[in-house]
Design a protein around this motif. Sequence first.
Motif, PDB file in Angstrom:
ATOM      1  N   ARG A 111      -9.593   0.727  -3.375  1.00 24.84           N
ATOM      2  CA  ARG A 111      -8.141   0.639  -3.191  1.00 24.84           C
ATOM      3  C   ARG A 111      -7.789   0.469  -1.723  1.00 24.84           C
ATOM      4  O   ARG A 111      -6.925  -0.344  -1.368  1.00 24.84           O
ATOM      5  CB  ARG A 111      -7.465   1.893  -3.737  1.00 24.84           C
ATOM      6  N   SER A 112      -8.444   1.212  -0.853  1.00 26.27           N
ATOM      7  CA  SER A 112      -8.171   1.115   0.577  1.00 26.27           C
ATOM      8  C   SER A 112      -8.512  -0.271   1.117  1.00 26.27           C
ATOM      9  O   SER A 112      -7.764  -0.846   1.916  1.00 26.27           O
ATOM     10  CB  SER A 112      -8.962   2.189   1.334  1.00 26.27           C
ATOM     11  N   GLU A 113      -9.620  -0.817   0.666  1.00 21.21           N
ATOM     12  CA  GLU A 113     -10.028  -2.141   1.135  1.00 21.21           C
ATOM     13  C   GLU A 113      -9.126  -3.237   0.571  1.00 21.21           C
ATOM     14  O   GLU A 113      -8.847  -4.240   1.251  1.00 21.21           O
ATOM     15  CB  GLU A 113     -11.491  -2.391   0.782  1.00 21.21           C
ATOM     16  N   LEU A 114      -8.649  -3.069  -0.661  1.00 24.68           N
ATOM     17  CA  LEU A 114      -7.704  -4.029  -1.224  1.00 24.68           C
ATOM     18  C   LEU A 114      -6.396  -4.013  -0.438  1.00 24.68           C
ATOM     19  O   LEU A 114      -5.774  -5.068  -0.221  1.00 24.68           O
ATOM     20  CB  LEU A 114      -7.445  -3.721  -2.699  1.00 24.68           C
ATOM     21  N   PHE A 115      -5.971  -2.839  -0.002  1.00 22.58           N
ATOM     22  CA  PHE A 115      -4.768  -2.739   0.825  1.00 22.58           C
ATOM     23  C   PHE A 115      -4.940  -3.551   2.101  1.00 22.58           C
ATOM     24  O   PHE A 115      -4.066  -4.347   2.473  1.00 22.58           O
ATOM     25  CB  PHE A 115      -4.491  -1.271   1.162  1.00 22.58           C
ATOM     26  N   ILE A 116      -6.055  -3.368   2.786  1.00 18.15           N
ATOM     27  CA  ILE A 116      -6.313  -4.101   4.025  1.00 18.15           C
ATOM     28  C   ILE A 116      -6.372  -5.597   3.758  1.00 18.15           C
ATOM     29  O   ILE A 116      -5.841  -6.411   4.526  1.00 18.15           O
ATOM     30  CB  ILE A 116      -7.616  -3.604   4.679  1.00 18.15           C
ATOM     31  N   CYS A 117      -6.973  -5.986   2.653  1.00 16.13           N
ATOM     32  CA  CYS A 117      -7.073  -7.400   2.293  1.00 16.13           C
ATOM     33  C   CYS A 117      -5.681  -8.017   2.150  1.00 16.13           C
ATOM     34  O   CYS A 117      -5.402  -9.107   2.677  1.00 16.13           O
ATOM     35  CB  CYS A 117      -7.868  -7.552   0.996  1.00 16.13           C
ATOM     36  N   GLY A 118      -4.786  -7.334   1.448  1.00 17.07           N
ATOM     37  CA  GLY A 118      -3.442  -7.854   1.273  1.00 17.07           C
ATOM     38  C   GLY A 118      -2.642  -7.888   2.561  1.00 17.07           C
ATOM     39  O   GLY A 118      -1.967  -8.872   2.866  1.00 17.07           O
ATOM     40  N   VAL A 119      -2.721  -6.812   3.334  1.00 21.71           N
ATOM     41  CA  VAL A 119      -1.977  -6.736   4.596  1.00 21.71           C
ATOM     42  C   VAL A 119      -2.438  -7.800   5.584  1.00 21.71           C
ATOM     43  O   VAL A 119      -1.640  -8.366   6.330  1.00 21.71           O
ATOM     44  CB  VAL A 119      -2.118  -5.323   5.202  1.00 21.71           C
ATOM     45  N   PHE A 120      -3.733  -8.097   5.588  1.00 17.88           N
ATOM     46  CA  PHE A 120      -4.280  -9.086   6.518  1.00 17.88           C
ATOM     47  C   PHE A 120      -4.146 -10.530   6.007  1.00 17.88           C
ATOM     48  O   PHE A 120      -4.501 -11.462   6.726  1.00 17.88           O
ATOM     49  CB  PHE A 120      -5.764  -8.801   6.769  1.00 17.88           C
ATOM     50  N   SER A 121      -3.630 -10.721   4.807  1.00 14.45           N
ATOM     51  CA  SER A 121      -3.722 -12.038   4.163  1.00 14.45           C
ATOM     52  C   SER A 121      -2.935 -13.146   4.865  1.00 14.45           C
ATOM     53  O   SER A 121      -3.170 -14.332   4.601  1.00 14.45           O
ATOM     54  CB  SER A 121      -3.265 -11.943   2.701  1.00 14.45           C
ATOM     55  N   LEU A 122      -2.012 -12.791   5.743  1.00 15.45           N
ATOM     56  CA  LEU A 122      -1.256 -13.801   6.484  1.00 15.45           C
ATOM     57  C   LEU A 122      -1.579 -13.812   7.976  1.00 15.45           C
ATOM     58  O   LEU A 122      -0.954 -14.546   8.747  1.00 15.45           O
ATOM     59  CB  LEU A 122       0.256 -13.587   6.292  1.00 15.45           C
ATOM     60  N   LEU A 123      -2.551 -13.009   8.401  1.00 19.16           N
ATOM     61  CA  LEU A 123      -2.872 -12.923   9.824  1.00 19.16           C
ATOM     62  C   LEU A 123      -3.347 -14.256  10.386  1.00 19.16           C
ATOM     63  O   LEU A 123      -3.084 -14.568  11.547  1.00 19.16           O
ATOM     64  CB  LEU A 123      -3.957 -11.867  10.068  1.00 19.16           C
ATOM     65  N   ASP A 124      -4.067 -15.036   9.589  1.00 21.71           N
ATOM     66  CA  ASP A 124      -4.575 -16.310  10.110  1.00 21.71           C
ATOM     67  C   ASP A 124      -3.432 -17.217  10.536  1.00 21.71           C
ATOM     68  O   ASP A 124      -3.502 -17.879  11.579  1.00 21.71           O
ATOM     69  CB  ASP A 124      -5.471 -16.997   9.078  1.00 21.71           C
ATOM     70  N   ARG A 125      -2.360 -17.218   9.760  1.00 26.16           N
ATOM     71  CA  ARG A 125      -1.225 -18.064  10.107  1.00 26.16           C
ATOM     72  C   ARG A 125      -0.329 -17.405  11.155  1.00 26.16           C
ATOM     73  O   ARG A 125       0.222 -18.074  12.019  1.00 26.16           O
ATOM     74  CB  ARG A 125      -0.424 -18.403   8.843  1.00 26.16           C
ATOM     75  N   MET A 126      -0.222 -16.090  11.119  1.00 26.99           N
ATOM     76  CA  MET A 126       0.598 -15.387  12.103  1.00 26.99           C
ATOM     77  C   MET A 126       0.034 -15.541  13.516  1.00 26.99           C
ATOM     78  O   MET A 126       0.790 -15.654  14.482  1.00 26.99           O
ATOM     79  CB  MET A 126       0.707 -13.908  11.729  1.00 26.99           C
ATOM     80  N   PHE A 127      -1.292 -15.567  13.636  1.00 28.75           N
ATOM     81  CA  PHE A 127      -1.919 -15.672  14.954  1.00 28.75           C
ATOM     82  C   PHE A 127      -2.602 -17.020  15.175  1.00 28.75           C
ATOM     83  O   PHE A 127      -3.318 -17.207  16.152  1.00 28.75           O
ATOM     84  CB  PHE A 127      -2.923 -14.522  15.134  1.00 28.75           C
ATOM     85  N   ASN A 128      -2.357 -17.944  14.243  1.00 34.62           N
ATOM     86  CA  ASN A 128      -2.823 -19.328  14.393  1.00 34.62           C
ATOM     87  C   ASN A 128      -4.328 -19.405  14.658  1.00 34.62           C
ATOM     88  O   ASN A 128      -4.792 -20.127  15.538  1.00 34.62           O
ATOM     89  CB  ASN A 128      -2.051 -20.031  15.520  1.00 34.62           C
TER      90      ASN A 128
END
Length: 401
Positions: free
Chosen positions: A310-327
């Motif tokens: 559950r903890s790792e799934l949370f991180i996966c979802g929260v990070f799911s837009l980081l690639d586009r947010m930080f280009n």
Amino acid sequence: MHHPALGQLALAYSPVIDRNRAVIATRLTLSPLHADAPPKAAAVLEALDQVWPAGSGQLWLNITHEGLLMDMLQSQLGSHMIIEVPAFMATDARYTDALCTLHANGGTQVLKGRPLSELSKEVLPCFKHAIVDLSEDRRVDGHVPAAPGGGAAVYRGISVVQSGVCSVEDMEASFRRGVAAVLGWPIDSVIQAGQKTADQPALQVIVQLIDQVHRQDEIDDLENTLKRDPPLAYKLMRYINSPAFGLSVEISSFRHAIMILGYNRLKRWLALLLATASKDPNMRPVMYASVRRGLLMEELGRCSGNDELRSELFICGVFSLLDRMFNQPFSELLRTIPVPEQVFQALAEHTGPYEPYFQLVQAMENGIVYDIRESAERLMLSFDDINAALLRAMTSASQLD
């Protein structure tokens, strides 16, 4: 929370966002899994009330089944619930009594779409907003002038919520025309057009903290790192002490947080800070989307009974837009941010055990029932479990706001 009515529906969600880029409501789309046997409105409302009581934020109900919608119009809605009524029903005399009775009883309604004929004088006051698709908004072509002095846009005397917005330019133009809000948010366009990046000093501190927590460094070392950014420390304490976290004691310091939470649980909140580091107002709904993805993926993992998953799934979802947010592509970005291998697989390679969870979340965002069914079957999750997870996640998200 489990309720029989939830097992008869496919739920999807999207935000309603005002000109200040604040999420003012959650739109919940309800599609019966079996059109010939929809659940009763009373049962659906009972299920919603268990997880989304008054005080949890506005909930817009977009019901795709005419019979269930009619049943809902004849029910007693909570003060925080707003029901969407298709334009064809608003102009059909067969529904006038139900619409007027709900309005008289304090129920709030939103007109969905452009009616082909004028609304009657009895029905028009029933509606607080009108959802108008950008492609059907006559003001775009100048046929109907924008409100003078930048005032609120109106449609037949009703404030407008714009749907179908796919770019930053369209969004900004809609707000200039005075719309009250937009339905959904052009995430990819916002990210591409954004000029204000994340606060780099704060970003460096968060990444360093995540790395230190990953290595389980001494508490003194972590505290010294956090002292470099006092506003960040305050934000972290605010998140941890929010009702969404559910702690029975107030966390008074970073040291106290580590002692109470432990390193693994603290890592998830550092991930949340990283995903909300941008100072661009247009990025607020993007950060909103990241947080809700994380909370939903975590709740979907609840059925496993595995806290680490559950903890790792949370991180996966929260990070799911980081690639586009930080280009940066995830293959590069995640070299500097330590994440579990399964998270890396899902985000950078679109493989691994967490990828089906991510696909299910995307299907629920897009509202395509076939895709939701297919993703649910891959995970062998019931709609009862999926929908309960969605409602819990959205309620927790409103507490974080």
